[in-house]
Scaffold this motif. Sequence first.
Motif, PDB file in Angstrom:
ATOM      1  N   THR A 174       0.895  -1.153   0.006  1.00 55.53           N
ATOM      2  CA  THR A 174       0.113   0.120   0.025  1.00 55.53           C
ATOM      3  C   THR A 174       0.869   1.340  -0.067  1.00 55.53           C
ATOM      4  O   THR A 174       2.003   1.029  -0.539  1.00 55.53           O
ATOM      5  CB  THR A 174      -1.158  -0.207   1.196  1.00 55.53           C
ATOM      6  OG1 THR A 174      -1.814   1.000   1.054  1.00 55.53           O
ATOM      7  CG2 THR A 174      -0.286  -0.087   2.595  1.00 55.53           C
ATOM      8  N   ALA A 209      -6.672  -0.139  -2.272  1.00 51.57           N
ATOM      9  CA  ALA A 209      -5.426  -0.599  -2.054  1.00 51.57           C
ATOM     10  C   ALA A 209      -4.496  -1.146  -3.274  1.00 51.57           C
ATOM     11  O   ALA A 209      -3.438  -0.727  -3.505  1.00 51.57           O
ATOM     12  CB  ALA A 209      -5.104  -2.111  -1.096  1.00 51.57           C
ATOM     13  N   SER A 247      -0.833   0.783  -4.476  1.00 57.42           N
ATOM     14  CA  SER A 247       0.406   0.119  -4.090  1.00 57.42           C
ATOM     15  C   SER A 247       1.645   0.707  -4.615  1.00 57.42           C
ATOM     16  O   SER A 247       1.631   0.679  -5.700  1.00 57.42           O
ATOM     17  CB  SER A 247       0.329  -1.416  -4.849  1.00 57.42           C
ATOM     18  OG  SER A 247       1.474  -2.212  -4.362  1.00 57.42           O
TER      19      SER A 247
END
Length: 122
Positions: free
Chosen positions: A17, A85, A89
């Motif tokens: 993340t 998420a 990333s």
Amino acid sequence: MTTPTQTESTEAKAPTTVVLTDVAAQKVKALIEQEGRDDLRLRVAVQPGGCSGLRYQLFFDERSLDGDVVSDFDGVEVVVDRMSAPYLSGATIDFADRIDAQGFTIDNPNAQGSCACGDSFH
């Protein structure tokens, strides 16, 4: 009968993340202290729209949602929902305090560099 203990370490893995720079972490910590609360975390979310096909939302949140990815940066918790998420990333959140720019910035390697029609994530 003993069962082997399982330890999970997210630090050894590739970033799953966002990354919060030290400068941004200090700013978030100061803003939370101004609120006078200790239950707030920085939530980062992605929504469709904007020039590159997405818009970022950064806000303080006390909620915990199912599937949240939580990262701790020097005592500052950053929360990303499970839908956002994958798009965040490896993204880096920084804080700029210059004459030409002030505020939080997000450098996202997943977003296309130029403005174009269509989805910025393929």
